[in-house]
Design a protein around this motif. Structure first.
Motif, PDB file in Angstrom:
ATOM      1  N   ALA A   1      -1.231 -10.977  41.811  1.00 16.41           N
ATOM      2  CA  ALA A   1      -0.211 -10.143  42.448  1.00 16.41           C
ATOM      3  C   ALA A   1      -0.842  -9.231  43.495  1.00 16.41           C
ATOM      4  O   ALA A   1      -0.287  -9.045  44.582  1.00 16.41           O
ATOM      5  CB  ALA A   1       0.524  -9.314  41.398  1.00 16.41           C
ATOM      6  N   THR A   2      -1.994  -8.664  43.178  1.00 17.15           N
ATOM      7  CA  THR A   2      -2.688  -7.779  44.115  1.00 17.15           C
ATOM      8  C   THR A   2      -3.104  -8.533  45.368  1.00 17.15           C
ATOM      9  O   THR A   2      -2.921  -8.041  46.485  1.00 17.15           O
ATOM     10  CB  THR A   2      -3.918  -7.137  43.438  1.00 17.15           C
ATOM     11  N   ILE A   3      -3.642  -9.721  45.197  1.00 17.61           N
ATOM     12  CA  ILE A   3      -4.029 -10.545  46.351  1.00 17.61           C
ATOM     13  C   ILE A   3      -2.806 -10.852  47.209  1.00 17.61           C
ATOM     14  O   ILE A   3      -2.860 -10.769  48.436  1.00 17.61           O
ATOM     15  CB  ILE A   3      -4.717 -11.841  45.874  1.00 17.61           C
ATOM     16  N   TYR A   4      -1.697 -11.191  46.569  1.00 14.53           N
ATOM     17  CA  TYR A   4      -0.471 -11.507  47.290  1.00 14.53           C
ATOM     18  C   TYR A   4      -0.006 -10.328  48.145  1.00 14.53           C
ATOM     19  O   TYR A   4       0.312 -10.491  49.325  1.00 14.53           O
ATOM     20  CB  TYR A   4       0.632 -11.920  46.303  1.00 14.53           C
ATOM     21  N   ILE A   5       0.059  -9.132  47.564  1.00 13.01           N
ATOM     22  CA  ILE A   5       0.539  -7.993  48.353  1.00 13.01           C
ATOM     23  C   ILE A   5      -0.469  -7.593  49.424  1.00 13.01           C
ATOM     24  O   ILE A   5      -0.071  -7.156  50.500  1.00 13.01           O
ATOM     25  CB  ILE A   5       0.968  -6.793  47.476  1.00 13.01           C
ATOM     26  N   HIS A   6      -1.765  -7.772  49.157  1.00 15.41           N
ATOM     27  CA  HIS A   6      -2.762  -7.470  50.191  1.00 15.41           C
ATOM     28  C   HIS A   6      -2.642  -8.435  51.365  1.00 15.41           C
ATOM     29  O   HIS A   6      -2.821  -8.025  52.518  1.00 15.41           O
ATOM     30  CB  HIS A   6      -4.164  -7.502  49.612  1.00 15.41           C
TER      31      HIS A   6
ATOM     32  N   LYS B   1      -1.463   1.131  45.465  1.00 14.60           N
ATOM     33  CA  LYS B   1      -1.997   2.478  45.246  1.00 14.60           C
ATOM     34  C   LYS B   1      -1.655   3.101  43.899  1.00 14.60           C
ATOM     35  O   LYS B   1      -2.011   4.247  43.652  1.00 14.60           O
ATOM     36  CB  LYS B   1      -1.566   3.440  46.362  1.00 14.60           C
ATOM     37  N   ASN B   2      -0.998   2.366  43.007  1.00 15.71           N
ATOM     38  CA  ASN B   2      -0.674   2.956  41.716  1.00 15.71           C
ATOM     39  C   ASN B   2      -0.536   1.877  40.634  1.00 15.71           C
ATOM     40  O   ASN B   2       0.382   1.923  39.817  1.00 15.71           O
ATOM     41  CB  ASN B   2       0.621   3.783  41.815  1.00 15.71           C
TER      42      ASN B   2
ATOM     43  N   SER C   1       5.358  -3.670  39.349  1.00 11.98           N
ATOM     44  CA  SER C   1       6.558  -2.962  39.790  1.00 11.98           C
ATOM     45  C   SER C   1       6.169  -1.604  40.363  1.00 11.98           C
ATOM     46  O   SER C   1       4.992  -1.293  40.488  1.00 11.98           O
ATOM     47  CB  SER C   1       7.524  -2.784  38.614  1.00 11.98           C
ATOM     48  N   ASP C   2       7.151  -0.796  40.662  1.00 14.34           N
ATOM     49  CA  ASP C   2       6.992   0.580  41.125  1.00 14.34           C
ATOM     50  C   ASP C   2       6.090   0.676  42.357  1.00 14.34           C
ATOM     51  O   ASP C   2       4.966   1.148  42.293  1.00 14.34           O
ATOM     52  CB  ASP C   2       6.458   1.470  40.006  1.00 14.34           C
ATOM     53  N   VAL C   3       6.636   0.258  43.456  1.00 15.38           N
ATOM     54  CA  VAL C   3       5.882   0.298  44.709  1.00 15.38           C
ATOM     55  C   VAL C   3       6.188   1.564  45.513  1.00 15.38           C
ATOM     56  O   VAL C   3       5.993   1.609  46.713  1.00 15.38           O
ATOM     57  CB  VAL C   3       6.153  -0.964  45.569  1.00 15.38           C
ATOM     58  N   GLY C   4       6.628   2.597  44.814  1.00 19.15           N
ATOM     59  CA  GLY C   4       7.013   3.838  45.467  1.00 19.15           C
ATOM     60  C   GLY C   4       5.903   4.504  46.251  1.00 19.15           C
ATOM     61  O   GLY C   4       6.144   5.179  47.250  1.00 19.15           O
ATOM     62  N   SER C   5       4.672   4.327  45.817  1.00 16.56           N
ATOM     63  CA  SER C   5       3.558   4.939  46.546  1.00 16.56           C
ATOM     64  C   SER C   5       2.795   3.921  47.395  1.00 16.56           C
ATOM     65  O   SER C   5       1.751   4.238  47.954  1.00 16.56           O
ATOM     66  CB  SER C   5       2.594   5.623  45.564  1.00 16.56           C
ATOM     67  N   ALA C   6       3.335   2.716  47.498  1.00 15.47           N
ATOM     68  CA  ALA C   6       2.680   1.680  48.305  1.00 15.47           C
ATOM     69  C   ALA C   6       2.732   2.043  49.781  1.00 15.47           C
ATOM     70  O   ALA C   6       3.572   2.820  50.227  1.00 15.47           O
ATOM     71  CB  ALA C   6       3.353   0.329  48.081  1.00 15.47           C
ATOM     72  N   THR C   7       1.802   1.471  50.517  1.00 17.50           N
ATOM     73  CA  THR C   7       1.754   1.722  51.954  1.00 17.50           C
ATOM     74  C   THR C   7       1.308   0.463  52.679  1.00 17.50           C
ATOM     75  O   THR C   7       0.641  -0.392  52.117  1.00 17.50           O
ATOM     76  CB  THR C   7       0.803   2.900  52.269  1.00 17.50           C
ATOM     77  N   PHE C   8       1.711   0.338  53.919  1.00 14.69           N
ATOM     78  CA  PHE C   8       1.260  -0.760  54.760  1.00 14.69           C
ATOM     79  C   PHE C   8      -0.090  -0.385  55.373  1.00 14.69           C
ATOM     80  O   PHE C   8      -0.377   0.789  55.573  1.00 14.69           O
ATOM     81  CB  PHE C   8       2.260  -1.034  55.894  1.00 14.69           C
TER      82      PHE C   8
END
Length: 114
Positions: A52-57, A64-65, A93-100
């Motif tokens: 999942a981390t590789i996918y979002i990267h 970030k959380n 889940s919980d991508v509230g603190s995610a950033t591009f």
């Protein structure tokens, strides 16, 4: 291995998210519930979180959380002869603190370990 969001609504005070239901709760609850977790299950858990981390990267997003409370668990309950779940699926889940992030600026990230 990412929770699907179907709808997002907002009013003057709140946001409402309609997302995929993971009936077994979060990873922290799963870990506390299980008396022991085999090395095989740990491998499956880590592998799914890393996928999942590789996918979002690859989508230029940093979560970030990531923590057990932000990883949801789903399974039917079927186990093999060693007591490992046959169909466990984890979803971040919980991508509230995610950033591009910009890949061109990626080389400028300074990562410190304490």
């Amino acid at each position: 291995n990412i929770v699907k969001n179907f709808e997002i609504y907002e009013d003057s005070e709140n946001y409402y998210l309609m997302q995929e239901y993971c009936e077994q709760g979060d990873l922290l609850t799963f870990i506390k519930k299980e008396a022991t977790i085999s090395l095989k299950m740990v491998k499956i858990i880590i592998e799914q979180i890393l996928n999942a981390t590789i996918y979002i990267h690859k989508s230029n997003i940093i979560h970030k959380n990531i923590k057990p409370e932000n990883v949801l668990v789903s399974y039917t309950g079927e186990k093999d002869e060693n007591g490992d779940y046959l169909d466990i699926i984890l979803k971040i889940s919980d991508v509230g603190s995610a950033t591009f992030f910009d890949r061109d600026e990626q080389a400028n990230f300074n990562i410190s370990c304490y």
